[in-house]
Design a protein around this motif. Structure first.
Motif, PDB file in Angstrom:
ATOM      1  N   UNK A 161       0.602   4.574   2.002  1.00  0.00           N
ATOM      2  CA  UNK A 161       0.466   5.256   3.463  1.00  0.00           C
ATOM      3  C   UNK A 161      -1.186   4.944   3.763  1.00  0.00           C
ATOM      4  N   UNK A 162      -1.927   5.275   2.863  1.00  0.00           N
ATOM      5  CA  UNK A 162      -3.655   5.248   2.907  1.00  0.00           C
ATOM      6  C   UNK A 162      -3.911   3.554   3.468  1.00  0.00           C
ATOM      7  N   UNK A 163      -3.416   2.720   2.427  1.00  0.00           N
ATOM      8  CA  UNK A 163      -3.442   1.344   2.520  1.00  0.00           C
ATOM      9  C   UNK A 163      -3.139   0.910   3.866  1.00  0.00           C
ATOM     10  N   UNK A 164      -2.066   1.086   4.336  1.00  0.00           N
ATOM     11  CA  UNK A 164      -1.360   0.893   5.819  1.00  0.00           C
ATOM     12  C   UNK A 164      -2.231   1.172   6.807  1.00  0.00           C
ATOM     13  N   UNK A 165      -2.539   2.387   6.644  1.00  0.00           N
ATOM     14  CA  UNK A 165      -3.161   3.115   7.944  1.00  0.00           C
ATOM     15  C   UNK A 165      -4.683   2.739   7.954  1.00  0.00           C
ATOM     16  N   UNK A 166      -5.626   2.120   6.594  1.00  0.00           N
ATOM     17  CA  UNK A 166      -6.797   1.575   6.784  1.00  0.00           C
ATOM     18  C   UNK A 166      -6.671   0.064   7.272  1.00  0.00           C
ATOM     19  N   UNK A 167      -5.538  -0.603   7.008  1.00  0.00           N
ATOM     20  CA  UNK A 167      -5.395  -1.959   7.743  1.00  0.00           C
ATOM     21  C   UNK A 167      -5.235  -1.703   9.203  1.00  0.00           C
TER      22      UNK A 167
END
Length: 174
Positions: A10-16
């Protein structure tokens, strides 16, 4: 998937989505307050499970699995899809649109179409309309974000730029 893996994905997705590029391992580690090797292990597990892909050629080479890389889609196709949805490229705000070969950038204030030098945030009139302290804070935040490459520093810089844009737009329009 474990709760830690779900949170990491979720963190990687939201950062992207927010930044336009993937976080680095130190940024993931800082966000979750874990060591960089632990962050690396979490990401490797997500890659092994097929939730993420990793491009070796890029520093921020994490990509979400099952998503298309729009850089390979011709611009005409993207523009026609935007038109079909009733949107135009000019209506999109945020970072100035430019290609790798283009050096023209406009002032960051929405109501201003004055071209500025590459690396400049605003035209001279809008920049000088800002309080001196705010200008110094923007310089410091930019230098910090560039040096550390941490998402918290980038967010702080982005917030200062947002304040400056709103303040400059209000002062010039008034």
């Amino acid at each position: 998937m474990t709760p830690h893996q779900i949170a990491t994905l979720d963190f990687v997705r939201s950062h992207i989505e927010r930044m336009g590029f993937a976080p680095t391992y130190p940024e993931i580690a800082q966000h979750f307050r874990i060591s960089t090797p632990s962050a690396f292990n979490r990401v490797e597990q997500l890659i092994d499970q097929g939730h993420l892909r990793k491009s070796i050629a890029r520093r921020r080479g994490l990509e979400l699995a099952g998503t298309d890389d729009l850089r390979a889609v011709p611009s005409s196709v993207l523009r026609s899809e935007l038109e079909r949805r009733g949107e135009t490229v000019g209506a999109l705000t945020g970072r100035p649109w430019r290609t790798m070969n283009s050096r023209a950038v406009t002032c960051a204030v929405d109501c201003c179409d004055i071209e500025v030098k590459l690396g400049h945030l605003m035209c001279r009139d809008h920049w000088r309309s800002l309080p001196w302290d705010l200008r110094q804070d923007i310089f410091a935040a930019h230098a910090s974000a560039k040096r550390t490459r941490l998402s918290d520093d980038a967010d702080a810089y982005g917030e200062l730029v947002r304040q400056a844009r709103e303040l400059a737009a209000g002062r010039i329009a008034a």
